[in-house]
Write a protein that holds these residues in place. Structure first.
Motif, PDB file in Angstrom:
ATOM      1  N   GLY A  23       5.034   3.289 -18.144  1.00 24.41           N
ATOM      2  CA  GLY A  23       4.878   1.866 -17.901  1.00 24.41           C
ATOM      3  C   GLY A  23       3.437   1.453 -17.663  1.00 24.41           C
ATOM      4  O   GLY A  23       2.600   2.251 -17.257  1.00 24.41           O
ATOM      5  N   ASN A  24       3.154   0.196 -17.902  1.00 25.69           N
ATOM      6  CA  ASN A  24       1.814  -0.344 -17.705  1.00 25.69           C
ATOM      7  C   ASN A  24       1.575  -0.786 -16.275  1.00 25.69           C
ATOM      8  O   ASN A  24       0.463  -1.137 -15.923  1.00 25.69           O
ATOM      9  N   PHE A  25       2.619  -0.782 -15.457  1.00 27.45           N
ATOM     10  CA  PHE A  25       2.520  -1.308 -14.099  1.00 27.45           C
ATOM     11  C   PHE A  25       2.807  -0.235 -13.064  1.00 27.45           C
ATOM     12  O   PHE A  25       3.535   0.713 -13.307  1.00 27.45           O
ATOM     13  N   GLU A  26       2.230  -0.442 -11.878  1.00 27.59           N
ATOM     14  CA  GLU A  26       2.521   0.383 -10.720  1.00 27.59           C
ATOM     15  C   GLU A  26       2.939  -0.570  -9.609  1.00 27.59           C
ATOM     16  O   GLU A  26       2.433  -1.696  -9.530  1.00 27.59           O
ATOM     17  N   PHE A  27       3.839  -0.125  -8.750  1.00 33.02           N
ATOM     18  CA  PHE A  27       4.343  -0.956  -7.655  1.00 33.02           C
ATOM     19  C   PHE A  27       4.200  -0.198  -6.342  1.00 33.02           C
ATOM     20  O   PHE A  27       4.384   1.014  -6.301  1.00 33.02           O
ATOM     21  N   ALA A  28       3.883  -0.926  -5.272  1.00 33.60           N
ATOM     22  CA  ALA A  28       3.771  -0.307  -3.950  1.00 33.60           C
ATOM     23  C   ALA A  28       4.075  -1.358  -2.884  1.00 33.60           C
ATOM     24  O   ALA A  28       3.704  -2.523  -3.037  1.00 33.60           O
ATOM     25  N   PRO A  29       4.725  -0.937  -1.803  1.00 29.24           N
ATOM     26  CA  PRO A  29       5.031  -1.886  -0.720  1.00 29.24           C
ATOM     27  C   PRO A  29       3.808  -2.145   0.148  1.00 29.24           C
ATOM     28  O   PRO A  29       2.908  -1.310   0.260  1.00 29.24           O
ATOM     29  N   ALA A  30       3.798  -3.307   0.785  1.00 31.83           N
ATOM     30  CA  ALA A  30       2.786  -3.584   1.802  1.00 31.83           C
ATOM     31  C   ALA A  30       3.045  -2.644   2.975  1.00 31.83           C
ATOM     32  O   ALA A  30       4.200  -2.341   3.280  1.00 31.83           O
ATOM     33  N   PRO A  31       2.007  -2.153   3.634  1.00 28.96           N
ATOM     34  CA  PRO A  31       2.231  -1.223   4.747  1.00 28.96           C
ATOM     35  C   PRO A  31       2.875  -1.853   5.974  1.00 28.96           C
ATOM     36  O   PRO A  31       3.468  -1.149   6.776  1.00 28.96           O
ATOM     37  N   GLN A  32       2.778  -3.162   6.134  1.00 29.40           N
ATOM     38  CA  GLN A  32       3.351  -3.830   7.319  1.00 29.40           C
ATOM     39  C   GLN A  32       4.841  -3.543   7.387  1.00 29.40           C
ATOM     40  O   GLN A  32       5.584  -3.841   6.456  1.00 29.40           O
ATOM     41  N   ASN A  33       5.294  -2.988   8.496  1.00 33.05           N
ATOM     42  CA  ASN A  33       6.675  -2.509   8.571  1.00 33.05           C
ATOM     43  C   ASN A  33       7.727  -3.605   8.716  1.00 33.05           C
ATOM     44  O   ASN A  33       8.910  -3.335   8.597  1.00 33.05           O
ATOM     45  N   ASP A  34       7.333  -4.852   8.962  1.00 32.10           N
ATOM     46  CA  ASP A  34       8.325  -5.926   9.036  1.00 32.10           C
ATOM     47  C   ASP A  34       8.117  -6.965   7.928  1.00 32.10           C
ATOM     48  O   ASP A  34       8.528  -8.110   8.056  1.00 32.10           O
ATOM     49  N   LEU A  35       7.489  -6.565   6.844  1.00 35.14           N
ATOM     50  CA  LEU A  35       7.216  -7.445   5.709  1.00 35.14           C
ATOM     51  C   LEU A  35       7.856  -6.844   4.456  1.00 35.14           C
ATOM     52  O   LEU A  35       7.610  -5.693   4.131  1.00 35.14           O
ATOM     53  N   ASN A  36       8.685  -7.627   3.787  1.00 34.82           N
ATOM     54  CA  ASN A  36       9.401  -7.105   2.615  1.00 34.82           C
ATOM     55  C   ASN A  36       8.672  -7.458   1.320  1.00 34.82           C
ATOM     56  O   ASN A  36       9.258  -7.929   0.377  1.00 34.82           O
ATOM     57  N   ARG A  37       7.379  -7.219   1.272  1.00 34.82           N
ATOM     58  CA  ARG A  37       6.536  -7.566   0.122  1.00 34.82           C
ATOM     59  C   ARG A  37       6.214  -6.314  -0.694  1.00 34.82           C
ATOM     60  O   ARG A  37       5.908  -5.268  -0.159  1.00 34.82           O
ATOM     61  N   VAL A  38       6.266  -6.481  -2.022  1.00 31.42           N
ATOM     62  CA  VAL A  38       5.906  -5.410  -2.948  1.00 31.42           C
ATOM     63  C   VAL A  38       4.784  -5.923  -3.841  1.00 31.42           C
ATOM     64  O   VAL A  38       4.865  -7.033  -4.378  1.00 31.42           O
ATOM     65  N   TYR A  39       3.738  -5.109  -3.983  1.00 37.37           N
ATOM     66  CA  TYR A  39       2.621  -5.453  -4.860  1.00 37.37           C
ATOM     67  C   TYR A  39       2.802  -4.791  -6.221  1.00 37.37           C
ATOM     68  O   TYR A  39       3.384  -3.710  -6.327  1.00 37.37           O
ATOM     69  N   ARG A  40       2.257  -5.460  -7.244  1.00 43.18           N
ATOM     70  CA  ARG A  40       2.310  -4.957  -8.623  1.00 43.18           C
ATOM     71  C   ARG A  40       0.885  -4.970  -9.167  1.00 43.18           C
ATOM     72  O   ARG A  40       0.127  -5.913  -8.939  1.00 43.18           O
ATOM     73  N   ILE A  41       0.505  -3.904  -9.871  1.00 44.98           N
ATOM     74  CA  ILE A  41      -0.800  -3.863 -10.523  1.00 44.98           C
ATOM     75  C   ILE A  41      -0.624  -3.475 -11.983  1.00 44.98           C
ATOM     76  O   ILE A  41       0.211  -2.626 -12.308  1.00 44.98           O
ATOM     77  N   GLU A  42      -1.368  -4.131 -12.844  1.00 48.42           N
ATOM     78  CA  GLU A  42      -1.421  -3.746 -14.254  1.00 48.42           C
ATOM     79  C   GLU A  42      -2.481  -2.652 -14.321  1.00 48.42           C
ATOM     80  O   GLU A  42      -3.641  -2.885 -13.975  1.00 48.42           O
ATOM     81  N   ARG A  43      -2.088  -1.439 -14.689  1.00 46.67           N
ATOM     82  CA  ARG A  43      -2.950  -0.259 -14.581  1.00 46.67           C
ATOM     83  C   ARG A  43      -4.246  -0.339 -15.385  1.00 46.67           C
ATOM     84  O   ARG A  43      -5.270   0.177 -14.952  1.00 46.67           O
ATOM     85  N   ALA A  44      -4.226  -0.955 -16.544  1.00 49.23           N
ATOM     86  CA  ALA A  44      -5.428  -0.992 -17.389  1.00 49.23           C
ATOM     87  C   ALA A  44      -6.388  -2.107 -17.000  1.00 49.23           C
ATOM     88  O   ALA A  44      -7.599  -1.953 -17.112  1.00 49.23           O
ATOM     89  N   THR A  45      -5.873  -3.237 -16.516  1.00 48.75           N
ATOM     90  CA  THR A  45      -6.740  -4.385 -16.227  1.00 48.75           C
ATOM     91  C   THR A  45      -6.997  -4.597 -14.740  1.00 48.75           C
ATOM     92  O   THR A  45      -7.916  -5.316 -14.377  1.00 48.75           O
ATOM     93  N   GLY A  46      -6.160  -4.035 -13.875  1.00 46.81           N
ATOM     94  CA  GLY A  46      -6.324  -4.217 -12.444  1.00 46.81           C
ATOM     95  C   GLY A  46      -5.791  -5.526 -11.911  1.00 46.81           C
ATOM     96  O   GLY A  46      -5.982  -5.842 -10.734  1.00 46.81           O
ATOM     97  N   GLU A  47      -5.095  -6.303 -12.734  1.00 40.80           N
ATOM     98  CA  GLU A  47      -4.535  -7.575 -12.258  1.00 40.80           C
ATOM     99  C   GLU A  47      -3.421  -7.292 -11.250  1.00 40.80           C
ATOM    100  O   GLU A  47      -2.551  -6.464 -11.479  1.00 40.80           O
ATOM    101  N   GLU A  88       0.358  -0.145  10.237  1.00 44.34           N
ATOM    102  CA  GLU A  88       1.697  -0.750  10.190  1.00 44.34           C
ATOM    103  C   GLU A  88       1.708  -2.267  10.301  1.00 44.34           C
ATOM    104  O   GLU A  88       2.713  -2.904  10.046  1.00 44.34           O
ATOM    105  N   LYS A  89       0.608  -2.893  10.654  1.00 43.47           N
ATOM    106  CA  LYS A  89       0.547  -4.356  10.759  1.00 43.47           C
ATOM    107  C   LYS A  89      -0.257  -4.973   9.609  1.00 43.47           C
ATOM    108  O   LYS A  89      -0.577  -6.146   9.638  1.00 43.47           O
TER     109      LYS A  89
END
Length: 120
Positions: A23-47, A88-89
């Motif tokens: 895949g062209n994308f990578e996904f990772a959660p925010a480290p904050q333990n009470d936040l349900n946010r996931v980040y996405r990056i386009e591996r070639a462009t960094g968007e 964690e915050k």
């Protein structure tokens, strides 16, 4: 014999070409333990962008996404990844350029995903 050789070459070409189908994308959660946010990056462009779950009153929740804003749009072509801190915050995440070693921190601000300038 000819059929077996062709089959072997077909299999070998699939194995060798396998990573190209990654895949062209990578996904990772925010480290904050009470936040349900996931980040996405386009591996070639960094968007970078982010999404999170939001509960709707009296019904099924919805997915809220924050598109790339200032500094989070496409960067110089490279090989980018996401690296959460262990704080964690912390609601943000590091964008890393695996070729140059440059890093920036990305986070959600005013309904957009924004990133600081890259630095070493």
């Amino acid at each position: 014999m000819r059929g077996a050789r062709a089959l072997r070459w077909s299999f070998l070409s699939l194995v060798v070409a396998g990573p190209a189908f990654a895949g062209n994308f990578e996904f990772a959660p925010a480290p904050q333990n009470d936040l349900n946010r996931v980040y996405r990056i386009e591996r070639a462009t960094g968007e970078v962008g982010a999404c999170q779950f939001q509960l709707k009153e009296g019904g099924v929740g919805i997915t809220i996404c924050f598109p790339a804003g200032e500094g989070a749009g496409p960067q110089t072509p490279g090989e980018y990844g996401l690296m959460p801190s262990r704080h964690e915050k912390e609601g943000g995440i590091f964008r890393v350029n695996l070729r140059t070693g440059e890093m920036s921190i990305c986070y959600v601000f005013d309904d957009k995903t924004v990133c600081t300038p890259q630095a070493k």
